[in-house]
Design an enzyme around this catalytic site. Structure first.
Site, short mmCIF file in Angstrom:
data_model
loop_
_atom_site.label_atom_id
_atom_site.label_comp_id
_atom_site.label_asym_id
_atom_site.label_seq_id
_atom_site.Cartn_x
_atom_site.Cartn_y
_atom_site.Cartn_z
N GLN A 141 40.12 47.07 78.54
CA GLN A 141 38.83 46.46 78.18
C GLN A 141 38.91 44.96 78.39
O GLN A 141 39.70 44.28 77.74
CB GLN A 141 38.47 46.78 76.72
CG GLN A 141 37.13 46.22 76.29
CD GLN A 141 36.82 46.54 74.84
OE1 GLN A 141 37.71 46.81 74.04
NE2 GLN A 141 35.56 46.51 74.47
N GLY A 142 38.07 44.43 79.25
CA GLY A 142 38.02 43.00 79.51
C GLY A 142 36.77 42.37 78.93
O GLY A 142 35.83 42.04 79.68
N SER A 144 36.77 40.23 75.33
CA SER A 144 37.03 38.99 74.58
C SER A 144 37.69 37.92 75.44
O SER A 144 38.48 38.22 76.36
CB SER A 144 37.93 39.29 73.37
OG SER A 144 37.28 40.12 72.45
N GLU A 259 31.90 52.38 70.20
CA GLU A 259 33.22 52.01 69.71
C GLU A 259 33.23 51.98 68.20
O GLU A 259 34.16 52.45 67.55
CB GLU A 259 33.61 50.63 70.27
CG GLU A 259 34.95 50.12 69.78
CD GLU A 259 35.24 48.68 70.22
OE1 GLU A 259 36.39 48.26 70.04
OE2 GLU A 259 34.34 48.01 70.73
N SER A 382 34.10 41.52 64.50
CA SER A 382 34.70 41.23 63.20
C SER A 382 33.82 41.76 62.06
O SER A 382 32.62 41.98 62.22
CB SER A 382 34.91 39.73 63.03
OG SER A 382 33.66 39.08 62.85
N ASN A 383 34.45 41.97 60.91
CA ASN A 383 33.69 42.49 59.78
C ASN A 383 32.59 41.53 59.33
O ASN A 383 31.57 41.95 58.79
CB ASN A 383 34.64 42.80 58.62
CG ASN A 383 35.37 44.12 58.85
OD1 ASN A 383 35.30 44.70 59.93
ND2 ASN A 383 36.08 44.58 57.84
N GLU A 384 32.78 40.23 59.57
CA GLU A 384 31.71 39.28 59.27
C GLU A 384 30.49 39.54 60.15
O GLU A 384 29.34 39.51 59.69
CB GLU A 384 32.22 37.84 59.46
CG GLU A 384 33.23 37.36 58.43
CD GLU A 384 34.62 37.95 58.63
OE1 GLU A 384 35.44 37.86 57.71
OE2 GLU A 384 34.89 38.49 59.72
#
Length: 397
Positions: A141-142, A144, A259, A382-384
């Protein structure tokens, strides 16, 4: 979909569980039988003991699943899907984890496979989907980048059209298991002049291409799981673009939604918790605080499991439900909480060195696992970020 909740008496207390119809219970037994007889016992033992799987073991396991039509049941039926109800998919996933069978490689089964099936050309589907389902191609997976993690739309890797090729330059980071990759599905900026989400495309890139380099990143647990991927004038045939130019953000949202639906490993977390109760039975019996922690975790896992069923049902036939973010958020928090419990139960044994029995070896592996799972609340959004999605998409704030 009809599901009842029943309470079964078990040693040491009561256990809440789903009560299935006769048909679905038979399906559960079929899954349990296949996973425990058709998938390598050596591989399942490796998972049960918390040891790291090799590339060859991951490939072998997914091919054994694919041989029985169990690798990609959620895909369109013409490409290996099974047309199951969402409850059957849940049972499949739960029994697979309970049997210590590695779940199908997410990059293939849950990410790029559904994207190609949904947005790809007929040529791309014919070329890639069978190989993707059988793990003949290992996808990376490209997405981030150093300055574009949760804010993925800020990515700066560029693709410029030159004749029949796109020329790609830039860097991706945190590429999980990229050292094993054959191909990489990559988000690139194809128009820097428009709104940042509108100028992104998705390319399928052969990782053997000239100018592509994979560099390892060592993690806090000492392992090599993630990588940097560098692109220097990498030429990619124009036919390898998924969808239209500048439509990549649509595919990225579709992929990330899928995902997050699968990122709450309820079955695996339940299995680790059950193993902890077995290994540390004497310690738990003497400590009411440990018992209280375990009961709380079991209750929260049950609530998460029921939420997973609701999200799966609402996701059928369309884009993933916004509540998939709840699964990602709570699922990773519970993963981390159970890993912390195991370290606390093991105490000094988690830092032991040298030889020992199976229990000591299990405890010794718990500290690297605990450290590794600090990532769980960051990857996949992220969870945020998940809290922001929940506040907008569910609470309407």
């Amino acid at each position: 979909m009809t599901v009842r909740i029943s309470t079964d008496a078990v040693a040491g207390g009561n256990r809440m569980q789903l009560a299935l119809s006769e048909e679905d219970q038979q399906f559960r037994e079929e899954m349990r039988s296949y996973f425990t007889t058709k998938v390598s016992e050596e591989i399942r033992t490796t998972v049960a003991e918390g040891r790291e799987l090799t590339r060859e073991q991951i490939v072998q396991s997914m091919q054994e699943l694919n041989a029985g039509g169990l690798a990609v049941p959620h895909w369109p039926e013409e490409w290996g899907g099974r047309g199951w109800s969402e409850l059957k998919r849940h049972i499949w996933h739960e029994e697979m984890q309970a049997a210590c069978v590695p779940v199908p490689l997410a990059f293939n089964a849950s990410m790029i496979g559904p994207v190609i099936a949904q947005f790809g050309t007929d040529e791309q589907k014919q070329e890639f989907l069978p190989k993707t389902a059988n793990l003949d191609i290992w996808w990376s997976q490209g997405f981030s980048e150093p300055d574009a993690g949760s804010d993925l739309a800020s990515l700066r890797t560029t693709a410029v059209l030159d004749g029949d090729d796109w020329v790609v330059n830039g860097q991706k980071t945190w590429t999980t298991l990229g050292q094993y990759g054959d191909w990489i599905f990559t988000l690139v900026r194809t128009d820097p002049e428009v709104k940042k989400q509108a100028g992104i495309s998705m390319l399928l890139i052969d990782m053997k291409s000239e100018g592509l380099e994979v560099r390892p990143i060592e993690l806090i647990d000492g392992g090599h799981e993630v990588n940097e991927v560098w692109f220097t004038d990498v030429r990619v045939p124009a036919k390898n673009m998924v969808g239209e130019v500048n439509s990549g953000w649509t595919q990225a949202k579709f992929l990330l939604g899928n995902e997050r639906v699968g990122v709450a490993p309820v079955g695996a977390t339940k299995r680790v918790l059950a193993r902890a109760k077995e290994v540390a039975a004497a310690t738990i019996a003497e400590d009411p605080l440990f018992r209280a922690r375990i009961v709380e975790l079991e209750n929260e896992l049950l609530a998460l499991e029921l939420t997973a069923l609701r999200v799966a049902a609402h996701s059928a036939g369309g884009e993933p439900h916004p509540a998939s973010s709840v699964l990602k958020l709570k699922g990773t928090e519970l993963q981390q909480a159970v890993s912390e419990l195991v370290v606390d139960l093991g105490g000094p044994a988690t830092l032991a060195s040298g030889e020992g029995d199976a229990t000591l070896a299990w405890y010794r592996r718990s500290t690297p696992t605990y450290l590794n799972l600090r990532k769980a609340s960051i990857y996949g959004g992220s969870n945020e970020i998940q809290r922001q999605i929940i506040s907008r998409g569910i609470l309407g704030l």
